[in-house]
Design a protein around this motif. Structure first.
Motif, PDB file in Angstrom:
ATOM      1  N   GLU A   1     -44.439  53.078  15.710  1.00 24.93           N
ATOM      2  CA  GLU A   1     -44.670  51.672  16.061  1.00 24.93           C
ATOM      3  C   GLU A   1     -45.915  51.147  15.350  1.00 24.93           C
ATOM      4  O   GLU A   1     -46.859  51.892  15.091  1.00 24.93           O
ATOM      5  N   ILE A   2     -45.915  49.847  15.048  1.00 20.06           N
ATOM      6  CA  ILE A   2     -47.109  49.264  14.438  1.00 20.06           C
ATOM      7  C   ILE A   2     -48.210  49.130  15.489  1.00 20.06           C
ATOM      8  O   ILE A   2     -47.936  49.062  16.688  1.00 20.06           O
ATOM      9  N   ALA A   3     -49.448  49.106  15.036  1.00 17.73           N
ATOM     10  CA  ALA A   3     -50.603  49.100  15.938  1.00 17.73           C
ATOM     11  C   ALA A   3     -50.658  47.820  16.766  1.00 17.73           C
ATOM     12  O   ALA A   3     -50.188  46.755  16.350  1.00 17.73           O
ATOM     13  N   LYS A   4     -51.281  47.917  17.937  1.00 17.98           N
ATOM     14  CA  LYS A   4     -51.384  46.774  18.841  1.00 17.98           C
ATOM     15  C   LYS A   4     -52.211  45.648  18.228  1.00 17.98           C
ATOM     16  O   LYS A   4     -51.889  44.470  18.395  1.00 17.98           O
ATOM     17  N   CYS A   5     -53.278  45.997  17.508  1.00 22.54           N
ATOM     18  CA  CYS A   5     -54.118  44.953  16.913  1.00 22.54           C
ATOM     19  C   CYS A   5     -53.334  44.144  15.885  1.00 22.54           C
ATOM     20  O   CYS A   5     -53.678  42.991  15.603  1.00 22.54           O
ATOM     21  N   LEU A   6     -52.271  44.734  15.338  1.00 24.82           N
ATOM     22  CA  LEU A   6     -51.403  44.025  14.394  1.00 24.82           C
ATOM     23  C   LEU A   6     -50.287  43.287  15.126  1.00 24.82           C
ATOM     24  O   LEU A   6     -50.069  42.087  14.891  1.00 24.82           O
ATOM     25  N   SER A   7     -49.598  43.963  16.014  1.00 31.02           N
ATOM     26  CA  SER A   7     -48.456  43.344  16.695  1.00 31.02           C
ATOM     27  C   SER A   7     -48.878  42.167  17.564  1.00 31.02           C
ATOM     28  O   SER A   7     -48.169  41.158  17.654  1.00 31.02           O
TER      29      SER A   7
END
Length: 313
Positions: A257-263
């Motif tokens: 999964e992509i990082a939270k700061c990105l999503s």
């Protein structure tokens, strides 16, 4: 099949920033280039863009090699040797275009896609002449970043790839061969491996975005202009790298999964300069200044590695 720039007619489909810069690369090498751009407003801007770009590159004497067209029907297809697709990044659009190109282009013409993510196997799916279809992935800005990926599908003829690599070299580019058609190809997979770890460290509170950018630019990333990761290891010693890897690898991020700061930013519509905010905040003034700084840095980098680049005749 042997491409020499002076005898090669190239058609670029799509006159956006990427397509226009790819056209400049080919014209710089001496190819006759026609850019197909259906949007009247954008097409009207291309002559001035080409003039400024070719002057910037020092090849204004080859500006006459660049022409435009408004549709596929305006192209003199029997004369075309290479087509490079630079249309929006949607698989259905690319597939529809390649189906048309298969009909328009002469059988020996090479059909290439500048897709950043879709494998050429998917784009050419179901087409009868997929052996002549290949990925040709440039990096923005294409006229300043020397590398270009030549991406083979299982059906791509080796002769097509080898000929295209030679042509790109003659145009001053540094081609890298990607032997298997997989998502992200070569360079983007390396970039995403770095980004995944970087953004995971942000999520974990280990470092700020600003410090990560500094660590890459002014730390190990600075050395990449002199040598890639394999050459770097020879400089430092493979035993040193092996020992470090044995310690570090078990703790590296491996999330699918992509990082939270990105999503979170994507979900909030904070997409970068195009929306005025991404990881950083942007105004018209700061965007202009940053883009100028960025391109100036690339030009300075080009001067440093100039002797390592192919010579354009």
């Amino acid at each position: 099949m042997l491409f020499t720039p002076a005898e090669t007619k190239v058609v670029i489909i799509g006159g956006g920033t990427m397509g226009a810069d790819v056209a400049a690369v080919c014209a710089r090498g001496g190819c006759a280039v026609q850019v197909v751009e259906p949007t009247t407003e954008r097409r009207a801007l291309l002559p001035d863009y080409f003039a400024n770009t070719m002057i910037d590159l020092g090849y204004e004497h080859r500006l006459h090699l660049l022409t435009t067209a408004g549709s596929l029907e305006e192209v003199d297809w029997p004369e075309v040797d290479l087509v490079i697709e630079c249309v929006p990044e949607r698989l259905d659009i690319k597939q529809e275009l390649f189906a048309k190109l298969e009909q328009y282009a002469k059988p020996e013409a090479v059909l290439a896609s500048n897709s950043t993510s879709f494998p050429i196997s998917d784009i050419a799916s179901g087409l009868k002449t997929s052996a002549r279809m290949i990925g040709l992935h440039f990096f923005m800005p294409a006229h300043l970043v020397p590398c270009v990926e030549v991406v083979y599908s299982e059906k791509t003829s080796p002769m097509v790839g080898e000929s295209l690599s030679r042509l790109m070299t003659a145009c001053g580019m540094v081609p890298v061969t990607v032997k298997k058609d997989l998502p992200g190809f070569l360079a983007n997979r390396l970039q995403h491996a770095l980004s995944r770890e970087a953004f995971a460290m942000v999520d974990a509170g280990i470092a700020s975005l600003e410090d990560i950018d500094k660590a890459v630019r002014f730390g190990f990333g600075f050395r990449y202009i002199a040598a890639g990761p394999a050459m770097q290891r020879d400089h430092a010693g493979l035993d040193v790298h092996g020992a470090g890897g044995a310690t570090i690898y078990p703790t590296l991020n491996n999330s699918p999964e992509i990082a939270k700061c990105l999503s979170d930013r994507i979900a909030s519509g904070k997409l970068g300069m195009k929306t005025g905010e991404g990881f950083y905040s942007w105004t018209a003034e700061t965007m202009k200044a940053e883009r100028e700084r960025y391109q100036d840095a690339l030009r300075a980098g080009l001067k440093i590695i100039q002797k390592d680049l192919p010579e354009i005749k």
